[in-house]
Structure formats: C-alpha cells, structure tokens
Enzyme design. Structure first.
Site, PDB file in Angstrom:
ATOM      1  N   ASP A   1      36.878 -79.586 -17.497  1.00  0.00           N
ATOM      2  CA  ASP A   1      36.122 -78.366 -17.233  1.00  0.00           C
ATOM      3  C   ASP A   1      37.149 -77.320 -16.792  1.00  0.00           C
ATOM      4  OD1 ASP A   1      36.735 -79.008 -14.620  1.00  0.00           O
ATOM      5  OD2 ASP A   1      34.672 -79.023 -13.887  1.00  0.00           O
TER       6      ASP A   1
ATOM      7  N   GLY B   1      37.405 -81.261 -11.298  1.00  0.00           N
ATOM      8  CA  GLY B   1      37.974 -81.048  -9.976  1.00  0.00           C
ATOM      9  C   GLY B   1      38.230 -82.343  -9.239  1.00  0.00           C
ATOM     10  N   THR B   2      37.206 -83.195  -9.207  1.00  0.00           N
ATOM     11  CA  THR B   2      37.333 -84.479  -8.524  1.00  0.00           C
ATOM     12  C   THR B   2      37.393 -85.669  -9.477  1.00  0.00           C
ATOM     13  OG1 THR B   2      34.931 -84.693  -8.454  1.00  0.00           O
ATOM     14  CG2 THR B   2      36.005 -83.658  -6.533  1.00  0.00           C
ATOM     15  N   GLY B   3      36.965 -85.468 -10.708  1.00  0.00           N
ATOM     16  CA  GLY B   3      36.805 -86.573 -11.658  1.00  0.00           C
ATOM     17  C   GLY B   3      35.459 -87.262 -11.522  1.00  0.00           C
TER      18      GLY B   3
ATOM     19  N   GLY C   1      32.148 -86.014 -11.410  1.00  0.00           N
ATOM     20  CA  GLY C   1      31.106 -85.621 -12.357  1.00  0.00           C
ATOM     21  C   GLY C   1      31.397 -86.139 -13.752  1.00  0.00           C
TER      22      GLY C   1
ATOM     23  N   HIS D   1      41.370-105.614 -16.418  1.00  0.00           N
ATOM     24  CA  HIS D   1      40.204-106.399 -16.006  1.00  0.00           C
ATOM     25  C   HIS D   1      38.876-105.819 -16.473  1.00  0.00           C
ATOM     26  CE1 HIS D   1      42.130-108.881 -12.496  1.00  0.00           C
ATOM     27  NE2 HIS D   1      42.832-108.923 -13.618  1.00  0.00           N
TER      28      HIS D   1
ATOM     29  N   ARG E   1      41.877 -81.643  -8.448  1.00  0.00           N
ATOM     30  CA  ARG E   1      41.977 -81.142  -7.072  1.00  0.00           C
ATOM     31  C   ARG E   1      42.286 -82.288  -6.099  1.00  0.00           C
ATOM     32  NH1 ARG E   1      36.459 -77.501  -7.695  1.00  0.00           N
ATOM     33  NH2 ARG E   1      37.411 -75.753  -8.820  1.00  0.00           N
TER      34      ARG E   1
ATOM     35  N   HIS F   1      37.313-112.058 -17.844  1.00  0.00           N
ATOM     36  CA  HIS F   1      36.993-110.633 -17.699  1.00  0.00           C
ATOM     37  C   HIS F   1      36.064-110.155 -18.815  1.00  0.00           C
ATOM     38  CE1 HIS F   1      39.873-110.576 -14.515  1.00  0.00           C
ATOM     39  NE2 HIS F   1      40.843-110.974 -15.324  1.00  0.00           N
TER      40      HIS F   1
HETATM   41  C1  RB5 Z   1      33.711 -77.614 -10.311  1.00  0.00           C
HETATM   42  O1  RB5 Z   1      33.691 -76.727  -9.230  1.00  0.00           O
HETATM   43  C2  RB5 Z   1      33.588 -79.050  -9.822  1.00  0.00           C
HETATM   44  O2  RB5 Z   1      32.323 -79.274  -9.291  1.00  0.00           O
HETATM   45  C3  RB5 Z   1      33.878 -80.025 -10.944  1.00  0.00           C
HETATM   46  O3  RB5 Z   1      35.127 -79.746 -11.475  1.00  0.00           O
HETATM   47  C4  RB5 Z   1      33.908 -81.491 -10.583  1.00  0.00           C
HETATM   48  O4  RB5 Z   1      34.685 -81.726  -9.469  1.00  0.00           O
HETATM   49  C5  RB5 Z   1      32.615 -82.187 -10.546  1.00  0.00           C
HETATM   50  O5  RB5 Z   1      32.524 -83.397 -10.366  1.00  0.00           O
END
Ligand code: RB5
Length: 148
Positions: free
Chosen positions: A14, A72-74, A76, A104, A115, A139
């Site tokens: 994204d 951002g976090t992976g 979503g 595995h 991020r 596995h």
């Molecule tokens: C975008 O702001 C953020 O929500 C998206 O990149 C992600 O981290 C969602 O899981």
C-alpha cells in the site's frame, strides 16, 4: 513431499509500504528471481486489502509463484491474504521466522511491515524466506490441517 521451489515472485504494497516494496523488488531481482510488481505505482493513499487480494489470487492460482506484501505493519496484508484458500501468508520481522515459515509451514506469501523494520533487516527477512525450503513429512500433515 518434494520441495516446491519458488520460481517467480509477485509483490505489492500500500502507500505505507511503497518505498520498501520497491527496494525489496530490486533486491529479489538482483538475486536472479523474476519479480512482478502488482502495484501501487506511487505513494498515493490506497487500501492494503485491494493489493493483498491481487497477490493472493495469483499465488493461489500458480504453482511456483510466491508473494511479498508490504504495508505499514504487515498485519492488514497478512489478514487479507490469509482469507484465500491455499494461501499461507507469514508476517515476519526477523529472519528466523521467515525461514521457518517456509521450512515448517510452507508459507507462500511473506508479509513485511515497513514501519516496523528497516531496509537491511527486510533484506535479511526476504533472503531467509527465499532460501527456506519446505521440509514436508510431519509438517505436510500439519499444513494440510490448516484449511478448516
Ligand atoms: C496505513 O496507514 C496502515 O494502516 C497500513 O499500511 C497497514 O499497517 C495495515 O495493516
């Protein structure tokens, strides 16, 4: 169970993951593996789920195709990708888990949080994922039970 080698990568992000996605795509190409970038093409705000589904559909359809998803976090990305039958997306922030997700869990999508980790660590995570090979055996039985 025979090893299922990764022959081709589809990658997407994204807006939050765009810069790291571009870097990872080049890193994988430099390793000699073909990479198809499914978007986005810039940092304009967009919805991670749209891109997760693009990659997951391709991974579910093609043997030898693995995916990389960066937001951002992976988180979503991994949630959305894992809704697809046959897709096993692993959210990894360090190389050990990335390698084990292949050995595995027969993971076929790697999710990374732009991020959360920096470029050097992301490269190490990607390398471990690509170098890990599914071990099969006990596995395979466990992986087969993942689908409800
Ligand atoms: C975008 O702001 C953020 O929500 C998206 O990149 C992600 O981290 C969602 O899981």
């Amino acid at each position: 169970m025979p090893e299922r080698a990764i022959a081709h990568i589809v990658i997407a992000s994204d807006h939050a993951g765009f810069t790291l996605k571009t870097h990872i795509a080049e890193h994988i190409r430099a390793r000699g593996l073909p990479v198809e970038d499914l978007g986005p093409s810039d940092e304009t705000s967009c919805d991670y789920s749209d891109f997760a589904h693009r990659v997951a559909e391709r991974v579910a359809a093609g043997a030898g195709t693995a995916g990389v998803l960066v937001c951002g976090t992976g988180i979503g990305m991994s949630m959305a990708a894992n809704r697809h039958e046959g897709v096993r997306a692993a959210l990894c922030s360090e190389p050990y888990s990335a390698r084990m997700s292949r050995e595995h869990n027969d993971a076929n999508v790697l999710c990374v949080g732009a991020r959360v980790i920096g470029v050097a660590l992301a490269e190490a995570v990607v390398d471990a994922f690509l170098e890990g090979a599914f071990e099969g055996g006990r596995h395979a039985r466990r992986v087969a039970k993942i689908e409800p």
